[in-house]
Design a protein around this motif. Sequence first.
Motif, mmCIF file in Angstrom:
data_model
loop_
_atom_site.group_PDB
_atom_site.id
_atom_site.type_symbol
_atom_site.label_atom_id
_atom_site.label_comp_id
_atom_site.label_asym_id
_atom_site.label_seq_id
_atom_site.Cartn_x
_atom_site.Cartn_y
_atom_site.Cartn_z
ATOM 1 N N ILE A 128 32.957 -3.187 51.916
ATOM 2 C CA ILE A 128 32.864 -2.197 51.738
ATOM 3 C C ILE A 128 31.556 -1.710 50.731
ATOM 4 C CG2 ILE A 128 33.794 0.401 52.055
ATOM 5 C CD1 ILE A 128 33.806 -0.674 55.061
ATOM 6 N N GLY A 129 32.953 -2.213 49.501
ATOM 7 C CA GLY A 129 31.704 -2.120 48.120
ATOM 8 C C GLY A 129 30.792 -3.315 48.197
ATOM 9 N N PRO A 169 22.409 -1.964 45.797
ATOM 10 C CA PRO A 169 22.817 -2.963 47.168
ATOM 11 C C PRO A 169 22.472 -4.086 46.806
ATOM 12 C CG PRO A 169 21.009 -1.027 47.169
ATOM 13 C CD PRO A 169 21.478 -1.037 46.086
ATOM 14 N N TYR A 170 23.303 -5.137 47.574
ATOM 15 C CA TYR A 170 22.684 -6.285 47.934
ATOM 16 C C TYR A 170 21.850 -7.242 48.935
ATOM 17 C CZ TYR A 170 25.931 -8.622 44.650
ATOM 18 O OH TYR A 170 25.940 -9.066 42.857
ATOM 19 N N VAL A 206 23.229 -12.584 54.686
ATOM 20 C CA VAL A 206 22.821 -13.114 55.644
ATOM 21 C C VAL A 206 23.383 -12.222 57.245
ATOM 22 C CG1 VAL A 206 22.666 -14.744 58.451
ATOM 23 C CG2 VAL A 206 22.726 -15.508 56.029
ATOM 24 N N THR A 207 24.433 -12.168 56.711
ATOM 25 C CA THR A 207 25.295 -11.568 58.066
ATOM 26 C C THR A 207 25.930 -10.099 57.295
ATOM 27 O OG1 THR A 207 26.883 -12.149 57.273
ATOM 28 C CG2 THR A 207 26.219 -13.012 59.840
ATOM 29 N N GLY A 208 25.879 -9.731 56.753
ATOM 30 C CA GLY A 208 26.162 -8.678 56.016
ATOM 31 C C GLY A 208 24.604 -8.141 55.129
ATOM 32 N N ASN A 209 23.630 -8.552 54.565
ATOM 33 C CA ASN A 209 22.439 -8.449 54.176
ATOM 34 C C ASN A 209 22.116 -7.714 55.478
ATOM 35 O OD1 ASN A 209 20.437 -7.901 52.556
ATOM 36 N ND2 ASN A 209 19.169 -10.238 53.081
ATOM 37 N N PHE A 210 21.941 -8.374 56.898
ATOM 38 C CA PHE A 210 20.825 -7.721 58.440
ATOM 39 C C PHE A 210 22.207 -6.225 58.384
ATOM 40 C CE2 PHE A 210 21.063 -6.707 62.469
ATOM 41 C CZ PHE A 210 19.878 -7.179 62.810
ATOM 42 N N ALA A 211 23.109 -6.286 58.206
ATOM 43 C CA ALA A 211 23.531 -4.934 58.455
ATOM 44 C C ALA A 211 23.670 -3.639 57.747
ATOM 45 C CB ALA A 211 25.136 -5.266 58.778
#
Length: 508
Positions: free
Chosen positions: A404-405, A419-420, A368-373
Amino acid sequence: MKPRIVLILGDQLSPDIAALREADKDRDIILMAEVADEAAYVPHHPKKIAFIFAAMRKFAASLEADGWQVRYTKLDDRENANSIPGEILRACEEASAEECLTTEPGEFRLIEALEEMPIPVHIFPDDRFLCSHAEFEAWAEGRKELRMEWFYREMRRKTGLLMDGDKPEGGKWNYDHDNRKPPPGGVDAAPMQFTPDETVEEVLALVKSRFDNNFGTLKPFWFATDTTQARRALSHFIKTALPQFGDFQDAMMVGERFLYHSILSMYLNAGLLTWQEICDAAEDAYTFGHAPLNAVEGFIRQIIGWREYMRGIYFREGPDYTRRNTLNHQRKLPAFYWDTDTKMTCLSEAITQTRDEAYAHHIQRLMVTGNFALLAGIDPHEVHEWYLAVYADAYEWVEAPNVIGMSQFADGGIVGSKPYVSGGNYINKMSDYCKTCQYDVKVKTGEGACPFNYLYWAFLDRHKDRFGKNPRMAQMYRTWMRMSEEKRADTLQSAEDFLARLSAGDRV
């Protein structure tokens, strides 16, 4: 013999920490200090600061009760030097000490600060972890890909956890396939909560007075703040939540902030619990028929697999790791990461929960937060600093490789082979967020469409030279290229329009 200063940091609250084993009760002085530099190098969540300070104070008291001479500096002490090096030098001057003992910190900035001290600082390895730096280096040497799954199998063999001789229990190493059920109808578990005692209340008052403007809600505060409480929280999780953890570990629900997750990582990372006692308790639950194999394996994998692997990556890659930006993403972190003001229910739920609890589970963080970013092209260093600030379990050694990874692919594929990223369909499948969202997950482009849908395809198009030949992404690129030129153009225009509004500060 002159005394030595023995530094214990706020995430080293373990009675068998290496520096304590090297110290002499009759000679040495324990130094613990709440300092502004550590509390404010990123704007930490108030709950995180309160947890660490309260746990530090209780640990210091336990050391004194055990016969150690402890020099404890509170944040509001008038003579506080406001930095770890400053407090070491102040303690040395007062005690006529000429050297310091400590255990390796989990962040390069602190390691470097200690190495630059004008007195000898003896830094001992942090052997609370299963895998040493040397062991990880030996495992990584000569490998083209440092995949966690292969590392995890080595840790299973090393520990004997869930092993049947030299084979994995049940015949499989990984039961992830069984751990992807959508949200349940209801949740009949919750983490154990603790009423603040006098020590905690004193810390809460201090944190409110000093960090009230930081992102995050301070109260109610219910975290465990000593080992006894943390062990009760562990037992409670094993009994009430572990049996369902596996099935629903990737699920997300409106209003359900914890589901069947353990909420033990902050205690483990601060030193109140050990990986061994957590994993042993989980394995015992399987052995005695209390929890199924898919739940116990998935839980243990997070600890001896992902956690240890991330630490290995962090120390192997070095101090510049948090500045990696392979995809050259430069957009600023949107304001809604700090004020929660977004029309996207998934992001609003995850960030509001983060604000209130200093916690979100791994799928909320990653998908959610990481995917959007990642889809929106946000500067990964800004994303990294946000995660480091807002979560109670976040220390750079574990947070940076995850962000970062794994989350942002900014390291060029060291952690992840791809990438996720996902469109809205994944979030819709694994949550009930889309049911109440102002955007329609079934609409792919234009006004009212779920932004994840067109941002996903725009991300793939933007980075086609890098990922177009990735075998794990080939099918998605074939799907993209089968779309009509008109549909692709409409998708890219929708993404461009949305990102323009995002950069302009519009509410999205």
